[in-house]
Design an enzyme around this catalytic site. Sequence first.
Site, PDB file in Angstrom:
ATOM      1  N   LYS A 196      25.737  51.143  51.929  1.00  0.00           N
ATOM      2  CA  LYS A 196      25.535  52.438  52.576  1.00  0.00           C
ATOM      3  C   LYS A 196      24.296  53.075  51.962  1.00  0.00           C
ATOM      4  CE  LYS A 196      27.662  56.861  53.679  1.00  0.00           C
ATOM      5  NZ  LYS A 196      28.821  57.742  53.470  1.00  0.00           N
ATOM      6  N   LYS A 249      25.562  50.452  56.718  1.00  0.00           N
ATOM      7  CA  LYS A 249      25.368  51.755  57.345  1.00  0.00           C
ATOM      8  C   LYS A 249      24.100  52.387  56.804  1.00  0.00           C
ATOM      9  CE  LYS A 249      27.589  56.237  58.044  1.00  0.00           C
ATOM     10  NZ  LYS A 249      28.669  57.149  57.724  1.00  0.00           N
TER      11      LYS A 249
END
Length: 326
Positions: A196, A249
């Site tokens: 992330k 992400k």
Amino acid sequence: MPTFPNIRPRRLRLNERVRRLVRENHVTVDDLIYPVFVTYGQGVRREVSSMPGIYNLSIDMLLEEIKKVEELGIPGVIVFGVPEEKDEVGSGAYHPEGIVQQAVRAIKKEYPQLLVITDVCLCEYTSHGHCGLIKNQTVDNDATLELLAATALSHAQAGADMVAPSDMMDGRVAAIRAKLDEAGFTDIPIMAYSAKYASSYYGPFREAAGSTPQFGDRKTYQMDYANGDEAIRETALDIKEGADIVMVKPALAYMDVIRRIKEQFGYPVAAYNVSGEYAMVKAAAKLGWINEKQLVLETMTGFKRAGADIIITYHALEVARWLREV
Ligand SMILES: [Zn+2]
């Protein structure tokens, strides 16, 4: 090696039937997860201004939205909470009567088959907007782990089918796995936000979830967008700690990371097609500058080609509808 004129790649692009025959990647409804934002109150359906078509929904309205998810055959949702009150320690995240816990119970009661995944983090519940406990103006990793584990456990107790830690603290997957197992939830999978990145693509989400940090930024825990090898190391740690699904992400600017993780580990990979990616498409579509349907389907197929098995996207409802049309 034979070459032109014996080899003519265009032969296999001659018409749609031939193209269908040799097409390598397909997006199906089975790939999709729809993110939802649940909030307090009744009859609330508040559109996120930078995300047309996406709403903060009170539980009663959320159930109506989920009816569409079920009708379209989308396997599941990931639930984010927008609580009424926040505090220093994010207690709304792990309270048994927290907004997500209530929502999960309501969803599972009405739609027991639906796969309900919960986002596990503190940033929507802390007054400072960070993903953990603050000590000396920074997020205290080890003290945060216990609260994340308590959050995941409270979600499982409410009936969640899978938990998805998004905080990027070191050791959180192990802490959550241990806590769940100890309480008998050995069958609840963990989908870890493994790679992330600290990203400007999250802007619209922070409006949706009210989770903008009140000081500093998230660069001491989310990853530097310049790094690819680090994503491999982070993912290796999460898998070692017990992650069942790993996530990248954002998605669009990180296709190489999706591919590398898929090839390196052979684990199910989720791509999170984030709020900023969605907002850009919606803005351009509103201006009439793109063909939204074709562009979105191209992007989704790109995620699959990159190696994603699962696509978490705000476009899920419309993609599911479009797939029925073609
Ligand atoms: Zn967070």
